[in-house]
Design a protein around this motif. Structure first.
Motif, short mmCIF file in Angstrom:
data_model
loop_
_atom_site.label_atom_id
_atom_site.label_comp_id
_atom_site.label_asym_id
_atom_site.label_seq_id
_atom_site.Cartn_x
_atom_site.Cartn_y
_atom_site.Cartn_z
N ARG A 132 0.83 -1.19 0.00
CA ARG A 132 0.00 0.00 0.00
C ARG A 132 0.87 1.25 0.00
O ARG A 132 1.83 1.36 0.77
CB ARG A 132 -0.88 0.03 1.23
N GLU A 146 -10.18 -1.33 3.85
CA GLU A 146 -9.78 -2.71 3.55
C GLU A 146 -9.38 -3.45 4.83
O GLU A 146 -9.74 -4.61 5.04
CB GLU A 146 -8.63 -2.72 2.55
N ASP A 147 -8.60 -2.79 5.69
CA ASP A 147 -8.17 -3.43 6.93
C ASP A 147 -9.35 -3.66 7.87
O ASP A 147 -9.41 -4.69 8.57
CB ASP A 147 -7.11 -2.58 7.62
N SER A 150 -11.12 -6.70 6.73
CA SER A 150 -10.38 -7.88 7.14
C SER A 150 -10.63 -8.21 8.61
O SER A 150 -10.85 -9.37 8.99
CB SER A 150 -8.88 -7.67 6.88
N LEU A 151 -10.60 -7.19 9.46
CA LEU A 151 -10.84 -7.38 10.89
C LEU A 151 -12.24 -7.93 11.15
O LEU A 151 -12.41 -8.87 11.94
CB LEU A 151 -10.64 -6.05 11.61
N HIS A 202 -12.07 -12.19 3.11
CA HIS A 202 -11.85 -10.80 2.69
C HIS A 202 -10.98 -10.85 1.46
O HIS A 202 -9.82 -11.24 1.51
CB HIS A 202 -11.19 -9.94 3.76
#
Length: 269
Positions: A132, A146-147, A150-151, A202
């Protein structure tokens, strides 16, 4: 995953949302519309900001999936980006968790990796594994989204496809856009694939049409079942005649994020 019947479309009054309001229903979706601005010709749309937790939770309640397009789609002050794109996406995922929604399609952006050098002719396409390198607070917020996706998958089992969208317009308007253009029809195809793929966990995927001058690898999107049908090349001759080829020594042309990598960043992306 069976094809969802009811899908919440946030950002329904925006440019991309307006296009998808027309193109997604033929795939069998009943759209529930949400935006902080009134949605034209949609009296049943929910008009509220993402910060309105009760309105957002009511909008999410009972839907089969969410397409999250809402937020600021260009550079702005950090405080504005924080409220709309960072706190806003967190509110969205909290509402999904509380109401048991299991599939989200998140509109990420190529600007999450905007300072990646633009590929030279004939070089390998940019893959999802590239680090990134956000080019703006806007791009930074897409990496956060995005993170967060994912979490929420790892903690709560909510599956997300994060689509790093290039530029979705009826036709490309710049030479740079020849490489990152996503036709509206292909966008609808990709959203349908993201909503109906069996298991996505994800998944991050680049989102564009099958452009002759494509800069990134579409294999992750294709693995979802996406088969792009369009190519920007028919527009190339006229755009190049009017604007010239991209100059690698121009800061606005040297990186994937284009003019977003200059100071100050400019629109369109």
């Amino acid at each position: 995953m069976p094809a969802p019947r009811t899908v919440l479309l946030t950002g329904a009054a925006g440019g991309l949302g307006t296009l998808m309001r027309e193109l997604l229903p033929p795939y069998g979706y009943r759209l529930r519309l949400f935006d902080e601005r009134p949605v034209p010709d949609a009296p049943d749309a929910i008009t509220a900001p993402l910060a309105d937790r009760e309105a957002l939770r009511a909008a999410v309640r009972g839907v089969d999936a969410i397409i999250h397009l809402a937020g600021i789609s260009l550079e702005a002050s950090f405080d504005q980006i924080l409220r709309a794109n960072i706190e806003g996406v967190h509110q969205l995922y909290e509402a999904a968790r509380e109401e048991g929604v299991r599939r989200v399609v998140f509109a990420s952006s190529n600007h999450a990796v905007g300072f990646t050098p633009r590929p030279a002719d004939g070089s390998a396409a940019i893959g999802i594994g590239t680090p990134r390198r956000p080019d703006t607070f806007y791009g930074l917020s897409k990496g956060f989204g995005e993170d967060l996706a994912s979490l929420y998958h790892d903690l709560h089992g909510i599956e997300t496809v994060s689509l790093r969208i290039g530029s979705c317009f009826p036709e490309p308007t710049s030479v740079r856009m020849l490489s990152i253009w996503l036709s509206p029809a292909d966008c609808a195809r990709l959203l349908h694939a993201a909503l109906t793929a069996e298991y996505v966990g994800h998944t991050v995927a680049y989102a564009s049409s099958a452009n002759t001058r494509l800069w990134w690898d579409l294999s992750t999107a294709r693995a979802l079942g996406y088969e792009p049908q369009d190519d920007s090349e028919p527009y190339a001759a006229a755009l190049i005649a009017a604007q010239g080829e991209l100059d690698p020594d121009d800061p606005a042309h040297a990186h994937l994020g284009g003019a977003f990598c200059t100071d100050p960043p400019r629109w369109p992306h």
